[in-house]
Structure formats: C-alpha cells, structure tokens
Design an enzyme around this catalytic site. Structure first.
Site, PDB file in Angstrom:
ATOM      1  N   GLU A 271       0.831  -1.208   0.000  1.00 17.62           N
ATOM      2  CA  GLU A 271       0.000   0.000   0.000  1.00 17.62           C
ATOM      3  C   GLU A 271       0.866   1.259   0.000  1.00 17.62           C
ATOM      4  O   GLU A 271       0.473   2.295  -0.523  1.00 17.62           O
ATOM      5  CB  GLU A 271      -0.927  -0.005   1.228  1.00 17.62           C
ATOM      6  CG  GLU A 271      -2.348   0.332   0.876  1.00 17.62           C
ATOM      7  CD  GLU A 271      -3.310   0.296   2.061  1.00 17.62           C
ATOM      8  OE1 GLU A 271      -2.884   0.346   3.225  1.00 17.62           O
ATOM      9  OE2 GLU A 271      -4.518   0.237   1.800  1.00 17.62           O
ATOM     10  N   HIS A 292       9.425 -26.282   1.017  1.00 17.81           N
ATOM     11  CA  HIS A 292       8.957 -27.477   0.317  1.00 17.81           C
ATOM     12  C   HIS A 292       7.876 -27.122  -0.691  1.00 17.81           C
ATOM     13  O   HIS A 292       7.111 -27.987  -1.111  1.00 17.81           O
ATOM     14  CB  HIS A 292       8.458 -28.503   1.336  1.00 17.81           C
ATOM     15  CG  HIS A 292       9.537 -28.902   2.289  1.00 17.81           C
ATOM     16  ND1 HIS A 292      10.388 -29.957   2.053  1.00 17.81           N
ATOM     17  CD2 HIS A 292       9.964 -28.333   3.440  1.00 17.81           C
ATOM     18  CE1 HIS A 292      11.270 -30.041   3.039  1.00 17.81           C
ATOM     19  NE2 HIS A 292      11.039 -29.057   3.896  1.00 17.81           N
ATOM     20  N   LYS A 403     -12.874   1.008  -2.375  1.00 21.01           N
ATOM     21  CA  LYS A 403     -13.759   1.226  -1.223  1.00 21.01           C
ATOM     22  C   LYS A 403     -15.005   1.995  -1.656  1.00 21.01           C
ATOM     23  O   LYS A 403     -16.127   1.670  -1.277  1.00 21.01           O
ATOM     24  CB  LYS A 403     -13.003   2.051  -0.173  1.00 21.01           C
ATOM     25  CG  LYS A 403     -12.718   1.336   1.136  1.00 21.01           C
ATOM     26  CD  LYS A 403     -11.847   2.214   2.039  1.00 21.01           C
ATOM     27  CE  LYS A 403     -12.116   1.949   3.501  1.00 21.01           C
ATOM     28  NZ  LYS A 403     -11.171   2.523   4.431  1.00 21.01           N
TER      29      LYS A 403
HETATM   30  O1  LIG Z   1      -8.981   2.046  10.033  1.00 22.12           O
HETATM   31  P1  LIG Z   1      -9.965   2.179   8.927  1.00 22.12           P
HETATM   32  O2  LIG Z   1     -10.322   3.594   8.629  1.00 22.12           O
HETATM   33  O3  LIG Z   1     -11.187   1.333   9.176  1.00 22.12           O
HETATM   34  O4  LIG Z   1      -9.271   1.639   7.625  1.00 22.12           O
HETATM   35  C1  LIG Z   1      -8.912   0.302   7.445  1.00 22.12           C
HETATM   36  C2  LIG Z   1      -8.146   0.168   6.139  1.00 22.12           C
HETATM   37  O5  LIG Z   1      -8.971   0.762   5.143  1.00 22.12           O
HETATM   38  C3  LIG Z   1      -8.438   0.985   3.849  1.00 22.12           C
HETATM   39  O6  LIG Z   1      -8.517  -0.153   3.108  1.00 22.12           O
HETATM   40  C4  LIG Z   1      -7.069   1.577   3.855  1.00 22.12           C
HETATM   41  O7  LIG Z   1      -6.514   1.583   2.589  1.00 22.12           O
HETATM   42  C5  LIG Z   1      -6.164   0.843   4.804  1.00 22.12           C
HETATM   43  O8  LIG Z   1      -4.902   1.459   4.850  1.00 22.12           O
HETATM   44  C6  LIG Z   1      -6.798   0.866   6.175  1.00 22.12           C
HETATM   45  O9  LIG Z   1      -5.915   0.276   7.083  1.00 22.12           O
END
Ligand SMILES: O=P(O)(O)OC[C@H]1O[C@H](O)[C@H](O)[C@@H](O)[C@@H]1O
Length: 430
Positions: A271, A292, A403
């Site tokens: 990331e 293995h 997202k």
């Molecule tokens: O901690 P939050 O806001 O729930 O985010 C959880 C995750 O969400 C996203 O996928 C980000 O790219 C991650 O870097 C992050 O750790």
C-alpha cells in the site's frame, strides 16, 4: 536487530559495493528529509515518532475496567487489524487470553467464530481510524446482535479505538463506551506501535511497554548512513534491487509466531510503495514450510525476486528423541529448533549458490522487544524506500477507489467508481 546483506551483493539481480556507496549518499539526503518530517509531525512521518509519543499508561488505564477476559475479539481491517494480530500472534505464548480477529466479511467464517466464542466473557475491540469502513462496521453490527441474542450486554464489553469523528466515534459517545483515539498523522498501516496496535495486546495483559521499548531501540538506530542503520539499509537494498529487476520481495520468517508479521508487512509494503507504476510485490512465505513449495520458484524461476529471511536467534526448543530407525539416527539428539535453523541456512545457501538475492534479518527473540523492533524497523525501511523512489508513501488512492465502488454498489452514496463496475468486460466460458 541485525541485517546481513551479503547475499544481495554480486548476484543477479544484485548490487555492488559501489552501488551501495551511491545508495548511502542518497540515504543521507533521505534521512534529513525524514527527520524534518518527524520534527514537524508531518502526516506519515509522525509514525516514526510513535515510540516517544504513545502513552502506554493511558492504554493500560483504558482497558483496565475489562479485567482479564477469556478472549478478545478485534473487529477491524487492514492497518486496524494486522498490527494487533502480529503482536498478539508473536506473544501468544505469554497469555491465556485468546485473541481473535474479524478482518473479513466472510459470513461462514464469522458465524463459525461467533458460535465458538464465550460471548459473555469476550471483549470486543472495535478499531477503525476513519470510523466508516463498511467491513468493520458491518462485522461489529453482527457481533453486537449476536451478543444481544446471547443475553450479553454488549455495551459492557465493547472497547473502541477510532478518530475524533465518524460513525464509530458517534457510537462510542452514544453508548458511553470506553475508547481510545487513533494517533494524529499516522496512516493505519504504520500504527502498530500505537493505540491501534497495542489495545488488543493490553487487553490480553501482554507486555506493551516491551513492544514500545523494542521500537525505541530500532528508532535510536536510525542514522544518515545505511552502514549504521539496519532499517534504512533494508529499505535501500530493497529499492536498489527492485531498480535492477527484483520486483517481488518474498518475506519468509522462520517462526510460526511471525506468520502474521509477513501478512502485516505485505500491506505496509504494497500500500505504501505500489504507486506510479513502480513498487515491489510482497509475497508471504513461511520457513520451513515453504521450503517445500515456493522455494523451487525462488531458486529456479525468473530472476525477479528478493527473498527476505527472518529468524530469532533464540527460541525454546524441543528435543528430537533418539531413534534407531534406519537412516533417521542423525536427527536424534538435536532439537526441532536446530532443524529449523539448519533449514534456514540451507535455504539461504541454496539461493546464494544460484546468485539469487536474499537478505537475512535476525532479532534476538520473538518477544515483546523483538517484535517491537522488527515492526518499527520495517516501517522505517518502507519510508526510506518511498523517499528513494520519490513516492507518496503515505497515501493509498487505489485502495480507496475500490472502497468507494463497493460503497456505491451497496447504495451507500453516488460514486462514479461504482458506475465503472458496469463497464466490466465479460467473456465467460462454461
Ligand atoms: O482504520 P480504517 O479507517 O477502518 O481503515 C482500514 C483500512 O482501510 C483501507 O482499506 C485503507 O486503505 C487501509 O490502509 C486501512 O488500514
């Protein structure tokens, strides 16, 4: 922590001592930039100050009302789960409090986990920096209902770590839940040494002060020369090798208790560094198991990989019983740990003999200090790599795209990203 880069020199792809010298000059410049970012508490760089800024007393005080539960169920995803999972797995032998993680929304797995947990003696540790992540909040709603159904007052058994606002903060405020704040300016994947990564360990009664002390040791080792700083040397060597074609980095710890560490590292590396058509793909491996399986590819496949071998110098051992079984007597008298160490050396040598770059990382032991040192060093290595490659290490626009698309599909708002789902090309074969 000790880093041995001998097998990254001279192979193919490989570095020379001259390239190291050149990299060292660039490390000096990058170190100054990083130090400035740390001094200004700039977004991302602030993560490297966590050993000094995290308040372990406050974490201990916040979890104190929960006493010693039978289990802790952490609900989070990505950086809000993997750091905690890595620390808990590394130190699992030091507590009777079980740690479980809901970091996926697989209904079958969730149902199975909830069925198996003693809900009346489980603390739910909900973690989300943004407080809006769909997976985390959905899982929490499911857990909450399961507690209701089991006649358990979830408000008495829920602990929250989140930002100043967002849905999760509202929920914590509404129900007066004990909570902690995520640190300012620290992206989730860099937050292991903070409230985010340490609350679960504290709920398990683990040595969080030791984890922070280990991180502090790695922090004190940062310097303007890669020859004096294992963390920066690792970042610089990985960068140099990637520039020469090592586009995959197989992270291969030789300790079951570090299996989660490889998973945590994969998020951190991918990331942070997967941007602008560059980056190095992290692969998860485990010694000796993957000796293995994946080792065949690492030694004989395309010359596009670096293998990072990680091991503790000390571990508890189990003697292998003497045997008069034909051909096996050589095993008797040594320990399983001796065997694992021999396997480690054998893998390293087998790669080196083919000129395949590999790097050795050793920590004293998989204990609180050891895991703290390792986590911090890998974070610093990531920041160094990002500086050398000129990347914006602390953003994750590609993940956020997905997202938004998922949220749009679920009716959570109008997102252009969701519309792109309809553009997917289909060519099915049955
Ligand atoms: O901690 P939050 O806001 O729930 O985010 C959880 C995750 O969400 C996203 O996928 C980000 O790219 C991650 O870097 C992050 O750790």
């Amino acid at each position: 922590m000790e880093l041995d880069i001998g097998n990254a020199l001279g192979g193919s792809p490989g570095l020379t001592e001259d390239t190291l010298e050149h990299l060292d000059e660039r490390v000096g410049i990058a170190h100054e930039r990083i130090e400035q970012g740390r001094a200004d508490d700039e977004h991302g760089y602030a993560a490297l100050n966590l050993p000094e800024t995290v308040d372990t007393d406050a974490i201990r005080a916040a979890v104190e009302p929960f006493g010693t539960p039978a289990a802790v169920l952490t609900v989070g995803i990505g950086g809000s789960a993997l750091g905690a999972a890595t620390i808990s797995a590394a130190l699992a032998d030091q507590t009777d409090v079980e740690a479980h993680f809901l970091d996926n929304v697989d209904p079958e797995d969730t149902a199975e986990l909830l069925d198996s947990l003693p809900l009346d003696d489980t603390v739910v540790n909900v973690v989300s920096r943004s407080g809006t992540t769909a997976e985390t909040l959905s899982n929490f709603l499911v857990v909450r209902e399961a507690m209701d159904d089991a006649g358990v007052d979830w408000t008495e058994q829920t602990f929250v770590t989140t930002g100043d606002d967002g849905n999760l903060r509202n929920l914590a405020d509404t129900h007066d839940l004990p909570s902690l704040k995520v640190p300012e300016g620290v992206p989730g994947r860099f937050s292991a040494i903070s409230t985010v990564g340490l609350a679960c360990a504290a709920l398990q009664g683990l040595d969080i002060e030791g984890v922070v002390a280990g991180a502090q040791t790695a922090m004190d080792d940062l310097s303007g020369s890669l020859y004096d700083s294992p963390a920066y040397a690792y970042g610089a060597v990985c960068y140099g090798l990637a520039e020469r074609g090592a586009l995959t980095n197989a992270m291969m710890p030789y300790a079951e208790s570090l299996e989660y560490f490889a998973e945590w590292f994969a998020q951190l590396w991918a990331e942070s560094l997967g941007k602008e058509q560059v980056g190095q793909t992290p692969a998860r491996a485990l010694g000796a198991t993957d000796q293995h399986s994946q080792l065949q590819l690492y030694r004989a496949g395309p010359r596009d990989k670096l293998v990072t071998l990680v091991r503790p110098r000390e571990r508890e051992d189990i003697d292998i019983p003497e045997t008069d079984l034909e051909g096996l007597s050589y095993l008797g008298g040594s320990g399983l740990g001796d065997l694992l160490d021999a396997e480690f050396e054998a893998t390293e040598a087998s790669l080196a003999a083919e000129g395949r770059p590999n790097v050795r990382i050793e920590i004293d032991a998989v204990d609180a200090e050891g895991i703290g040192e390792l986590l911090y060093a890998m974070e610093a290595a990531t920041v160094m790599y990002g500086e050398l490659a000129g990347l914006s290490t602390f953003t994750q626009p590609a993940v956020e795209w997905g997202k938004k698309a998922a949220r749009g599909l679920l009716g959570g708002g109008d997102f252009a990203e969701a519309e792109a789902v309809a553009d997917k090309r289909t060519f099915t074969i049955e």
